[in-house]
Structures are given as structure tokens and as C-alpha cells.
Design an enzyme around this catalytic site. Structure first.
Site, PDB file in Angstrom:
ATOM      1  N   GLY A 154     -29.227 -54.071  81.513  1.00 33.61           N
ATOM      2  CA  GLY A 154     -27.669 -53.491  81.702  1.00 33.61           C
ATOM      3  C   GLY A 154     -27.315 -52.201  81.415  1.00 33.61           C
ATOM      4  O   GLY A 154     -28.215 -51.278  81.296  1.00 33.61           O
ATOM      5  N   GLN A 155     -25.792 -51.934  81.577  1.00 35.11           N
ATOM      6  CA  GLN A 155     -26.049 -49.808  81.381  1.00 35.11           C
ATOM      7  C   GLN A 155     -26.239 -49.587  80.700  1.00 35.11           C
ATOM      8  O   GLN A 155     -27.136 -48.383  81.031  1.00 35.11           O
ATOM      9  CB  GLN A 155     -23.618 -49.398  81.508  1.00 35.11           C
ATOM     10  CG  GLN A 155     -23.437 -49.227  81.742  1.00 35.11           C
ATOM     11  CD  GLN A 155     -22.314 -47.923  81.396  1.00 35.11           C
ATOM     12  OE1 GLN A 155     -21.532 -48.922  80.006  1.00 35.11           O
ATOM     13  NE2 GLN A 155     -21.644 -46.550  81.520  1.00 35.11           N
TER      14      GLN A 155
ATOM     15  N   ILE B 170     -31.632 -61.860  81.945  1.00 38.56           N
ATOM     16  CA  ILE B 170     -31.265 -62.823  81.946  1.00 38.56           C
ATOM     17  C   ILE B 170     -31.059 -62.525  83.452  1.00 38.56           C
ATOM     18  O   ILE B 170     -31.391 -63.044  84.594  1.00 38.56           O
ATOM     19  CB  ILE B 170     -30.557 -64.072  82.051  1.00 38.56           C
ATOM     20  CG1 ILE B 170     -28.988 -63.249  82.124  1.00 38.56           C
ATOM     21  CG2 ILE B 170     -30.169 -64.660  80.254  1.00 38.56           C
ATOM     22  CD1 ILE B 170     -27.983 -63.931  81.699  1.00 38.56           C
TER      23      ILE B 170
ATOM     24  N   TYR C   6     -14.298 -60.713  72.214  1.00 42.24           N
ATOM     25  CA  TYR C   6     -14.843 -59.386  72.004  1.00 42.24           C
ATOM     26  C   TYR C   6     -15.192 -58.229  70.497  1.00 42.24           C
ATOM     27  O   TYR C   6     -16.140 -58.122  70.232  1.00 42.24           O
ATOM     28  CB  TYR C   6     -15.101 -57.983  73.123  1.00 42.24           C
ATOM     29  CG  TYR C   6     -15.984 -57.117  73.419  1.00 42.24           C
ATOM     30  CD1 TYR C   6     -17.058 -57.402  73.105  1.00 42.24           C
ATOM     31  CD2 TYR C   6     -14.990 -55.709  73.248  1.00 42.24           C
ATOM     32  CE1 TYR C   6     -17.944 -56.169  73.635  1.00 42.24           C
ATOM     33  CE2 TYR C   6     -16.273 -55.117  73.306  1.00 42.24           C
ATOM     34  CZ  TYR C   6     -17.598 -54.830  72.873  1.00 42.24           C
ATOM     35  OH  TYR C   6     -18.464 -54.101  73.697  1.00 42.24           O
TER      36      TYR C   6
HETATM   37  P1  NAD Z   1     -23.823 -54.621  80.146  1.00 44.16           P
HETATM   38  O1  NAD Z   1     -23.068 -55.893  80.219  1.00 44.16           O
HETATM   39  O2  NAD Z   1     -24.167 -53.711  81.221  1.00 44.16           O
HETATM   40  O3  NAD Z   1     -25.018 -55.301  79.874  1.00 44.16           O
HETATM   41  C1  NAD Z   1     -25.489 -56.649  79.437  1.00 44.16           C
HETATM   42  C2  NAD Z   1     -26.797 -56.906  79.462  1.00 44.16           C
HETATM   43  O4  NAD Z   1     -27.226 -58.760  78.439  1.00 44.16           O
HETATM   44  C3  NAD Z   1     -26.545 -57.742  80.827  1.00 44.16           C
HETATM   45  O5  NAD Z   1     -27.753 -56.638  81.785  1.00 44.16           O
HETATM   46  C4  NAD Z   1     -26.563 -59.057  80.672  1.00 44.16           C
HETATM   47  O6  NAD Z   1     -27.523 -59.364  82.669  1.00 44.16           O
HETATM   48  C5  NAD Z   1     -27.047 -59.294  80.011  1.00 44.16           C
HETATM   49  N1  NAD Z   1     -26.689 -60.841  78.955  1.00 44.16           N
HETATM   50  C6  NAD Z   1     -25.907 -61.272  79.038  1.00 44.16           C
HETATM   51  N2  NAD Z   1     -25.989 -62.563  78.627  1.00 44.16           N
HETATM   52  C7  NAD Z   1     -27.426 -62.639  78.349  1.00 44.16           C
HETATM   53  C8  NAD Z   1     -27.703 -63.786  77.899  1.00 44.16           C
HETATM   54  N3  NAD Z   1     -27.519 -65.036  77.173  1.00 44.16           N
HETATM   55  N4  NAD Z   1     -29.072 -63.698  77.344  1.00 44.16           N
HETATM   56  C9  NAD Z   1     -29.347 -62.258  77.486  1.00 44.16           C
HETATM   57  N5  NAD Z   1     -28.915 -61.418  78.797  1.00 44.16           N
HETATM   58  C10 NAD Z   1     -27.852 -61.483  78.520  1.00 44.16           C
HETATM   59  O7  NAD Z   1     -23.084 -53.654  78.771  1.00 44.16           O
HETATM   60  P2  NAD Z   1     -24.176 -52.780  78.037  1.00 44.16           P
HETATM   61  O8  NAD Z   1     -22.822 -51.862  78.752  1.00 44.16           O
HETATM   62  O9  NAD Z   1     -25.093 -52.307  78.250  1.00 44.16           O
HETATM   63  O10 NAD Z   1     -23.267 -53.087  76.615  1.00 44.16           O
HETATM   64  C11 NAD Z   1     -24.858 -53.674  75.636  1.00 44.16           C
HETATM   65  C12 NAD Z   1     -24.312 -53.187  74.147  1.00 44.16           C
HETATM   66  O11 NAD Z   1     -23.898 -52.143  74.137  1.00 44.16           O
HETATM   67  C13 NAD Z   1     -23.602 -54.490  74.425  1.00 44.16           C
HETATM   68  O12 NAD Z   1     -23.884 -55.322  72.774  1.00 44.16           O
HETATM   69  C14 NAD Z   1     -21.887 -54.322  73.951  1.00 44.16           C
HETATM   70  O13 NAD Z   1     -21.218 -54.708  73.132  1.00 44.16           O
HETATM   71  C15 NAD Z   1     -22.505 -52.621  73.571  1.00 44.16           C
HETATM   72  N6  NAD Z   1     -21.328 -51.362  73.658  1.00 44.16           N
HETATM   73  C16 NAD Z   1     -21.431 -51.122  74.928  1.00 44.16           C
HETATM   74  C17 NAD Z   1     -20.463 -49.846  75.814  1.00 44.16           C
HETATM   75  C18 NAD Z   1     -20.840 -49.260  76.590  1.00 44.16           C
HETATM   76  O14 NAD Z   1     -19.138 -48.854  76.675  1.00 44.16           O
HETATM   77  N7  NAD Z   1     -21.259 -49.514  77.470  1.00 44.16           N
HETATM   78  C19 NAD Z   1     -19.396 -49.399  74.355  1.00 44.16           C
HETATM   79  C20 NAD Z   1     -19.846 -49.993  73.314  1.00 44.16           C
HETATM   80  C21 NAD Z   1     -20.423 -50.525  72.853  1.00 44.16           C
HETATM   81  N1  SER Z   2     -17.441 -50.094  76.936  1.00 45.91           N
HETATM   82  C1  SER Z   2     -17.069 -51.369  76.427  1.00 45.91           C
HETATM   83  C2  SER Z   2     -16.177 -51.884  76.790  1.00 45.91           C
HETATM   84  O1  SER Z   2     -14.589 -51.485  77.107  1.00 45.91           O
HETATM   85  C3  SER Z   2     -16.619 -50.823  74.485  1.00 45.91           C
HETATM   86  O2  SER Z   2     -16.583 -51.854  73.717  1.00 45.91           O
HETATM   87  O3  SER Z   2     -15.690 -53.173  75.912  1.00 45.91           O
END
Ligand code: NAD
Ligand code: SER
Length: 311
Positions: free
Chosen positions: A11-12, A35, A138
Site C-alpha cells: 500500500g501507500q 494480498i 472506517y
Molecule cells: P493502502 O490502502 O494504500 O494500503 C493498504 C494495503 O492493505 C493494500 O496494499 C491492500 O492490498 C492491503 N490489504 C487490503 N485488504 C487486505 C487483507 N484482507 N489482507 C492483507 N492485506 C490487505 O493504505 P495505507 O494508506 O498504506 O494505510 C495503511 C494504514 O495506515 C491503514 O491502517 C490506514 O488506516 C492507516 N492510515 C493511512 C493514512 C493515509 O493517509 N494513507 C492516514 C491515516 C491512517
Molecule cells: N488518509 C486516510 C483517509 O482519508 C485517513 O485515515 O482515509
């Protein structure tokens, strides 16, 4: 922290987290799991669906991990389209991670979010300890996750730690379906077309952070001495408070003809309006020395440089 499993590694955040952890602890010490197979060629990788506890347990056991960075989740905008899946992945997946960690004695990092706050939380500033009644699936999953992680710490002594990330801005992997994604798209579109149509309204202010700071926050928190932490799940952390027009203004220093227009998506606008305008991260600063390094201008310069190279 010597042997690490990262869930949601494609992911990101995961894409950059895995690279940074491998720089720090060695390529073979970090098992990336997801996945999806993106990035699987860069080091040890296993397909793991976090809703399948046995598959997760096997991967953590084979890797002899002592720490799990649990990043697999469904984000806010997708979460409103697929609330049942969001419940299964975000709450069911975290429960599996905590159970595996309990059985195998692992420390766990789990990110929460500004989405763990809701419309009746004080929005500016939002204290570390305050009302948390979010109105998105969420957000509900994030509050439940914070409580679950604290429970496993107090009940089982598991070393669980987390931060409430704001919107994260980055140029390596694209965001996965959140409300703050506009703040990434605006840079991509500035480089591609010199204009951007924003799905959030003018004046919508949210906390944001550049990815290198976000990655450093997670690693510094996991390396902090346990006895310095009064809080655990989860610390407010922030770097800047941005609106679409503030980012556009910053882009115009480099691209004076950049155009910003609006086509507001009511669903994502409602989500954004339920979140804080500015979170207070003084607990993170006091307890483990958190400090952001990037401000808006430094981030804009690096985002544009990197995306001009990439696109
Ligand atoms: P993302 O959506 O970019 O990546 C999530 C990853 O999880 C994806 O690669 C997806 O394939 C994988 N995934 C989804 N379902 C799955 C499953 N059942 N089993 C295994 N993998 C699975 O999200 P992100 O931005 O990298 O976020 C990572 C964490 O950080 C999350 O908990 C998110 O809530 C938290 N977060 C992110 C942000 C943001 O701005 N990016 C902000 C606040 C919190
Ligand atoms: N960047 C995330 C969202 O917008 C915050 O958790 O879902």
C-alpha cells in the site's frame, strides 16, 4: 525490533515502510506481506490475507518475527462503499494480528487515524484524550482498533503502539481510497496537466504529513523506551494543516499557471467535515520526542521534483 513482518506492505505506506525498515534492519529481516504482489520482487514476500488467522500465523512463525507492522486496512472512502468488508479487514484482521502476536510474543505497530474522531470532537485543537464518536465505518474500526490494542497491552502485556496519522502525502505508491487522497492527486495532476479538479471544497482544512515523516514516526515510536510512554494507542501526530487552495498556492511558486477548480463529492466532503481541523500532538512530543521535519514548502519542492522525474 530485529525480525519484522509488515502486513498491507503493497500500500501507500507499506511500500515506503518496507524499504525504510530494510535499510535500517536488513533486507532479509523484513517480510513484506499483502494480498497484492506489488514490490514482491524487492525482498522476502508472502501472500497473506489478514482475515485468515492461520495464514498470518504461519508467515509470522516461519519468519521468526518479533515485531508486526500491521498496515493492511480498507480506507475511509472505500469503507463507506463497503462497510462490511471494512469491518472484516480492519477489525477482524487486527484481532488476528493481536492473537498471533500474543501467541508468538511479538510487538505490534498499528496506525489509527484522524478518522477516529467525529463530528462532536473538539476540532481545533483536538486533544490527545477526547470524545471519539466517528460516523464512518472506517472511523468506527479505528476507535475499536485503538481500544483492542490497549486491551491487549493491559490484559496480556503485549507491546502494542500506534499513532493517529493525518492525511499522508507521497509520490512512491498512490493512495488506496481515502478522503485525503486529493492532497496527493493534486501534485500528480499539477505535473501531468497543470490543473486539478478537487473533490473537497475550498476551505476544507485537515491535518497532513509528508510520508518520510510518517515512516520515521512509526519507527521512532517502536524504538522508544516503554517506560516513557503514558499513552500507547494511539498518539496524535501531525505536521501541517492544509486546504486545497493552500497546496495550490504552494504549487504555483514553481508552476505559476497551475489551475485549481472544484467538483465537490458530497460523500467525501461529509467525511472530511467530520474530522478535526488541527490535532494537538503534544503527548507524542513529550513522551517520545516526536517532531515533523517537513513543512508545506519543503514537501511541495520534493513532491514536484520526484513526480517530474517519475512521470
Ligand atoms: P493502502 O490502502 O494504500 O494500503 C493498504 C494495503 O492493505 C493494500 O496494499 C491492500 O492490498 C492491503 N490489504 C487490503 N485488504 C487486505 C487483507 N484482507 N489482507 C492483507 N492485506 C490487505 O493504505 P495505507 O494508506 O498504506 O494505510 C495503511 C494504514 O495506515 C491503514 O491502517 C490506514 O488506516 C492507516 N492510515 C493511512 C493514512 C493515509 O493517509 N494513507 C492516514 C491515516 C491512517
Ligand atoms: N488518509 C486516510 C483517509 O482519508 C485517513 O485515515 O482515509
Amino acid at each position: 525490533m530485529k525480525r519484522i513482518v509488515v502486513t498491507g506492505a503493497a500500500g501507500q505506506i507499506g511500500t515506503e515502510m518496507v524499504a525504510r525498515l530494510r535499510d535500517e534492519y536488513g533486507t532479509d529481516a523484513v517480510l513484506a506481506t499483502d494480498i497484492r504482489s506489488a514490490g514482491s520482487e524487492l525482498g522476502p514476500f508472502a501472500f497473506v490475507d489478514v482475515t485468515n488467522g492461520e495464514s498470518l500465523d504461519a508467515a509470522v512463525g516461519r519468519h521468526r518475527a518479533d515485531t508486526i507492522f500491521h498496515l493492511a486496512a480498507v480506507l475511509s472512502a472505500v469503507g463507506e462503499r463497503r462497510p462490511q468488508l471494512t469491518y472484516q479487514v480492519n477489525i477482524g484482521g487486527l484481532f488476528n494480528v493481536l492473537e498471533v502476536a500474543r501467541a508468538r510474543g511479538c510487538a505490534v505497530f498499528t496506525p489509527s487515524s484522524i478518522a477516529a474522531f467525529g463530528p462532536n470532537t473538539p476540532p481545533d485543537p483536538t486533544p490527545q484524550d477526547t470524545i471519539q464518536r466517528p460516523n464512518t465505518m472506517y472511523g468506527v474500526s479505528k476507535v475499536a482498533g485503538e481500544l483492542l490494542c490497549d486491551y491487549y497491552f493491559t490484559r496480556f502485556g503485549l507491546d502494542t503502539r500506534g499513532v493517529r496519522y493525518p492525511g499522508l502525502i507521497s509520490h512512491v505508491a498512490e493512495p488506496g481510497g481515502g478522503t485525503t487522497d486529493y492532497a496527493v492527486e493534486i501534485y500528480y495532476e499539477a505535473v501531468r496537466r497543470n490543473r486539478y479538479e478537487c473533490f473537497l471544497a475550498e476551505g476544507t482544512q485537515l491535518d497532513m504529513m509528508y510520508m518520510p515523516d510518517a515512516i520515521r514516526a512509526a519507527i521512532e515510536l517502536m524504538e522508544a523506551p516503554a517506560d516513557s510512554l503514558a499513552h500507547r494507542n494511539a498518539f496524535n501526530v501531525t505536521a501541517m494543516q492544509l486546504t486545497p487552495e493552500k497546496i495550490a498556492e504552494s504549487i504555483r511558486r514553481r508552476r505559476p499557471d497551475f489551475e485549481l477548480s472544484y467538483d465537490v463529492d458530497p460523500e467525501r466532503q461529509a467525511i472530511a467535515e467530520s474530522w478535526p481541523r488541527r490535532i494537538d500532538d503534544s503527548a507524542a512530543r513529550t513522551e517520545w520526542g516526536w517532531e515533523a521535519r517537513y513543512d508545506l514548502e519543503a514537501m511541495t519542492d520534493e513532491m514536484l521534483d520526484e513526480l517530474e522525474r517519475k512521470l
